[in-house]
Design an enzyme around this catalytic site. Structure first.
Site, mmCIF file in Angstrom:
data_model
loop_
_atom_site.group_PDB
_atom_site.id
_atom_site.type_symbol
_atom_site.label_atom_id
_atom_site.label_comp_id
_atom_site.label_asym_id
_atom_site.label_seq_id
_atom_site.Cartn_x
_atom_site.Cartn_y
_atom_site.Cartn_z
ATOM 1 N N CYS A 1 0.835 -1.203 0.000
ATOM 2 C CA CYS A 1 0.000 0.000 0.000
ATOM 3 C C CYS A 1 0.880 1.267 0.000
ATOM 4 C CB CYS A 1 -1.002 -0.044 1.148
ATOM 5 S SG CYS A 1 -2.415 1.029 0.839
ATOM 6 N N HIS B 1 -3.130 -5.161 1.704
ATOM 7 C CA HIS B 1 -2.455 -5.393 2.985
ATOM 8 C C HIS B 1 -2.458 -6.879 3.333
ATOM 9 C CE1 HIS B 1 -2.215 -1.173 4.464
ATOM 10 N NE2 HIS B 1 -3.234 -1.004 3.641
ATOM 11 N N GLU C 1 -0.723 -8.386 5.393
ATOM 12 C CA GLU C 1 -0.438 -8.580 6.825
ATOM 13 C C GLU C 1 -1.706 -8.562 7.677
ATOM 14 O OE1 GLU C 1 0.039 -5.959 5.055
ATOM 15 O OE2 GLU C 1 -0.600 -4.191 6.191
HETATM 16 N N1 GLN Z 1 -3.431 6.411 0.713
HETATM 17 C C1 GLN Z 1 -2.260 6.157 1.485
HETATM 18 C C2 GLN Z 1 -1.057 6.925 0.964
HETATM 19 O O1 GLN Z 1 -1.129 7.646 0.018
HETATM 20 C C3 GLN Z 1 -1.924 4.687 1.532
HETATM 21 C C4 GLN Z 1 -2.975 3.946 2.324
HETATM 22 C C5 GLN Z 1 -2.470 2.718 3.003
HETATM 23 O O2 GLN Z 1 -1.262 2.475 3.093
HETATM 24 N N2 GLN Z 1 -3.389 1.964 3.545
HETATM 25 O O3 GLN Z 1 -0.006 6.809 1.535
#
Ligand code: GLN
Length: 220
Positions: free
Chosen positions: A103, A199, A201
Site C-alpha cells: 500500500c 495489505h 499482513e
Molecule cells: N493512501 C495512502 C497513501 O497515500 C496509503 C494507504 C495505506 O497504506 N493503507 O499513503
C-alpha cells in the site's frame, strides 16, 4: 555443514550481529516509522524468518530484506528523511536488497506517482506509475479475492484501504495480480522488489510474506 547447523559470526571482527540462528534463517526488517508495523512483524515470524523493527541506519544494516508497511506515504517519506534512512535505504536497494512495499509501501517504491502530494518524494525503485487513493471514496476500503502469481492457486483474500493501483509498468515489471472488479494492477514484482496495493499482513494468510521471504533467502 548442514543448513540446520548453527554458525557463530564474531561481532567484534565482522561488525555484524552475532548469529546463533540456523544459516537458513534470514532477518527481515519492517520499516517502523509509521503504519501497520506489528502485523508485518507477526507475519514474518510466521514464515520462520527473524523479524526486526527498523528505525535507525544500524538496524537497516542488519537486515537481509525490508518491508515498507502501509500507512501514509507522505508521512513515511518525511520520517525517512528525519531519521536519515532515505539515503542508506536507496543504497541498499541499489545493492540488491529485497524490498516489499504494501500500500503506502508500494507508493514509496514507485518511480512515478499520480496524485502526488506537492512535496512528496519516493524511493524510485520500481519502473511503474502508481495512482494514490485510486479506488475512490465509495470504495475507500474493501476486500477482494485475487489470484496472485507465485502464491499458489487458492484465491487470496486481499484487504484494500485507501489503496493505490498501478497505472503503467515498464518492461522489467512482472504483473502478479489484478483486482477483479476494475482489472487494475495491484501486485507487481521487478527482480528483488515486490509491491502490493493491498495489505496481506491483515489476514492470517501468509502466502505473500512467504513469497517475499523466499526472495530474501534466494539473495542471501
Ligand atoms: N493512501 C495512502 C497513501 O497515500 C496509503 C494507504 C495505506 O497504506 N493503507 O499513503
Amino acid at each position: 555443514m548442514s543448513a540446520s547447523e548453527a554458525v557463530t559470526v564474531d561481532d567484534a571482527t565482522t561488525g555484524t550481529r552475532p548469529r546463533s540462528a540456523p544459516v537458513s534463517t534470514v532477518t527481515v526488517g519492517v520499516l517502523a516509522l509509521q503504519g501497520d508495523v506489528a502485523e508485518h512483524l507477526r507475519a514474518i515470524a510466521a514464515t520462520g524468518a527473524r523479524p526486526l523493527a527498523v528505525r535507525r541506519p544500524a538496524e537497516l544494516a542488519e537486515v537481509d530484506g525490508l518491508i515498507i508497511p502501509g500507512g501514509e506515504s507522505t508521512t513515511i517519506w518525511k520520517l525517512l528523511a528525519i531519521f536519515e534512512l532515505a539515503g542508506p535505504l536507496r543504497d541498499r536497494i541499489a545493492a540488491g536488497m529485497p524490498v516489499f512495499g504494501s500500500c503506502a509501501g508500494m507508493i514509496m517504491l514507485a518511480e512515478r506517482l499520480v496524485d502526488r502530494a506537492s512535496d512528496q518524494q519516493t524511493l524510485g525503485a520500481i519502473d511503474m506509475t502508481v495512482r494514490r487513493n485510486a479506488f475512490g471514496r465509495q470504495t475507500d476500503s474493501f476486500e477482494a479475492d485475487l489470484r496472485i502469481s507465485g502464491a499458489g492457486d487458492e484465491p487470496f483474500r486481499a484487504v484494500f484501504i485507501r489503496a493505490p493501483w498501478v497505472e503503467e509498468t515498464g518492461p522489467e515489471v512482472e504483473i502478479l495480480a489484478t483486482e477483479p472488479r476494475t482489472g487494475k494492477i495491484v501486485a507487481v514484482r521487478q527482480g528483488h522488489l515486490l509491491a502490493t496495493a493491498f495489505h496481506p499482513e491483515l489476514t492470517q494468510d501468509n502466502r505473500v510474506h512467504t513469497l517475499f521471504v523466499d526472495m530474501v533467502r534466494e539473495r542471501s
